[in-house]
Enzyme design. Structure first.
Site, mmCIF file in Angstrom:
data_model
loop_
_atom_site.group_PDB
_atom_site.id
_atom_site.type_symbol
_atom_site.label_atom_id
_atom_site.label_comp_id
_atom_site.label_asym_id
_atom_site.label_seq_id
_atom_site.Cartn_x
_atom_site.Cartn_y
_atom_site.Cartn_z
ATOM 1 N N SER A 177 0.863 -1.192 0.000
ATOM 2 C CA SER A 177 0.000 0.000 0.000
ATOM 3 C C SER A 177 0.893 1.233 0.000
ATOM 4 O O SER A 177 1.725 1.389 -0.889
ATOM 5 C CB SER A 177 -0.957 -0.028 1.193
ATOM 6 O OG SER A 177 -1.878 1.044 1.117
ATOM 7 N N THR A 178 0.773 2.095 1.009
ATOM 8 C CA THR A 178 1.519 3.347 1.042
ATOM 9 C C THR A 178 3.022 3.101 0.926
ATOM 10 O O THR A 178 3.602 2.360 1.702
ATOM 11 C CB THR A 178 1.233 4.112 2.349
ATOM 12 O OG1 THR A 178 -0.175 4.198 2.537
ATOM 13 C CG2 THR A 178 1.830 5.504 2.304
ATOM 14 N N HIS A 203 -2.508 -1.104 -3.510
ATOM 15 C CA HIS A 203 -3.653 -0.211 -3.336
ATOM 16 C C HIS A 203 -3.483 1.013 -4.239
ATOM 17 O O HIS A 203 -2.582 1.823 -4.032
ATOM 18 C CB HIS A 203 -3.780 0.250 -1.883
ATOM 19 C CG HIS A 203 -4.082 -0.867 -0.924
ATOM 20 N ND1 HIS A 203 -3.864 -0.768 0.425
ATOM 21 C CD2 HIS A 203 -4.603 -2.101 -1.126
ATOM 22 C CE1 HIS A 203 -4.233 -1.890 1.017
ATOM 23 N NE2 HIS A 203 -4.683 -2.721 0.099
ATOM 24 N N MET A 296 -0.174 1.130 5.272
ATOM 25 C CA MET A 296 -0.945 1.396 6.490
ATOM 26 C C MET A 296 -2.060 0.364 6.641
ATOM 27 O O MET A 296 -2.613 -0.114 5.659
ATOM 28 C CB MET A 296 -1.543 2.806 6.412
ATOM 29 C CG MET A 296 -2.225 3.266 7.686
ATOM 30 S SD MET A 296 -1.017 3.531 9.003
ATOM 31 C CE MET A 296 -2.093 4.095 10.321
ATOM 32 N N ASP A 299 -4.526 -4.851 5.903
ATOM 33 C CA ASP A 299 -4.918 -5.619 4.724
ATOM 34 C C ASP A 299 -3.769 -6.524 4.284
ATOM 35 O O ASP A 299 -2.635 -6.073 4.123
ATOM 36 C CB ASP A 299 -5.310 -4.676 3.581
ATOM 37 C CG ASP A 299 -5.878 -5.414 2.381
ATOM 38 O OD1 ASP A 299 -6.546 -6.438 2.590
ATOM 39 O OD2 ASP A 299 -5.659 -4.958 1.245
#
Length: 359
Positions: A177-178, A203, A296, A299
């Site tokens: 993600s991030t 993401h 973050m 998930d």
């Protein structure tokens, strides 16, 4: 984190209309305070060191100096977390490459629905970024000597290439993600052209996943593309989950394919890492390698645990090299990770599991 302390935000955008929209939208939240704004990169370069914001929003295309050029010049001197606010623009990935934390797609401010969705996406990203680790642009020269670990990370071995090898029926599944766009690139950059099939969930909103796949395809030895429903997972191919869809690994006989369907978000995401990892656990079992990278939230943690329980070898990125140590931390805490490692040593671990290293 002090929940009573407001996060100080600095806004950089050359459009007066959008700049005012940003300032008003961010300022309405009790968690944030807009402490200043700039109309271009030169204005930002002058003000940010004086105002010392916790996080900056940055446009990509601005007169005089683009967002990526500004970051390349500014971040090594003043490493402040930056969230990009951009239209559907390939240069977003240039800015992420040189140190931006994350991005949000610009809405049409005249459209109330998309504007509200934009704000509800932007505010959590600002919160995350304000506590993230700023990654220096590649090629930045540091005056400090490399640590033993840093030196070891830089000596990532190159895998051997063979027409056939023991791991050719393996599946490598990666979730992030991030900070993940560049972390993924660091992991897959030297994957050989005959690498087993790779499936990735990052993401990212619709539109950007196709551009990200095109970018990787130009850099890597493997073929890379945004996945389509029914694509076969094969040796030499890397598939990126399309934004807005849930991607799963499915098995037909001895072959693997992906399904990509429009569904509800899982853990707040479409695509979701857990959706991919759960399907890999079910269908590839001990033929899979799972990798969870910076991001973050949680998930992917439960899905990675299921992969490990079904015999897969699982890897988690360590805290020191994560932009945000959230997803890998949650996976590690619940016992989903066989081996935790710095980002640049993860490729070596994968190669050894596949028998692609000669020593």
């Amino acid at each position: 984190m002090d929940l009573n302390k407001k996060i100080r935000v600095f806004v950089v955008d050359d459009s007066m209309v959008f700049r005012n929209f940003l300032i008003k939208s961010i300022g309405q939240s009790p968690r944030f305070e807009v402490i200043g704004h700039a109309i271009n990169a030169f204005d930002a370069e002058r003000q940010i060191p004086q105002l010392k914001p916790d996080v900056v929003t940055l446009d990509i295309e601005m007169p005089g100096m683009t967002g990526p050029d500004f970051l390349r010049k500014f971040l090594p001197k003043y490493p402040v977390p930056v969230i990009l606010v951009s239209s559907l623009n390939l240069r977003v990935f240039d800015a992420l490459e040189v140190g931006a934390v994350d991005f949000v797609r610009k809405p049409d401010v005249k459209d109330e629905i998309t504007s509200k969705q934009f704000v509800s996406t932007l505010l959590p990203k600002l919160l995350i970024a304000s506590n993230s680790r700023v990654r220096m642009p590649r090629g930045t020269v540091s005056s400090a000597p490399a640590t033993t670990m840093e030196a070891r990370q830089l000596q990532t071995p190159t895998p051997r290439t063979m027409e056939h090898f023991a791991g050719e029926n393996k599946i490598v599944a990666i979730g992030a993600s991030t900070g993940g766009t560049e972390a993924i690139l660091d992991v897959v950059r030297n994957f050989p052209a005959n690498m087993p099939g790779v499936v990735i969930t990052q993401h990212m909103p619709a539109g950007f996943t196709a551009m990200y796949a095109e970018r990787l395809n130009k850099i890597l030895k493997m073929e890379v593309r945004e996945a389509k429903n029914g694509d076969k997972v094969r040796q030499g191919l890397m598939l990126i989950a399309p934004g807005g869809y849930q991607m799963r690994l499915v098995k037909r006989g001895t072959e693997y394919f992906v399904s990509c369907t429009i569904e509800e978000k899982v853990n707040g995401h479409a695509p979701s890492v857990d959706v991919l990892f759960n399907s890999v656990a079910q269908n590839a079992r001990d033929q899979a390698i799972g990798v969870i990278l910076t991001g973050m939230g949680s998930d992917g943690a439960a899905g990675l645990l299921r992969m490990r329980k079904n015999g897969a070898f699982t890897i988690g990125q360590d805290k020191e090299t994560c932009v945000v140590y959230g997803m890998p931390m949650e996976a590690y805490k619940i016992g989903a990770v066989c081996q935790q490692a710095p980002l640049l040593t993860i490729p070596s671990i994968i190669y050894r599991q596949l028998g692609l290293l000669t020593k």
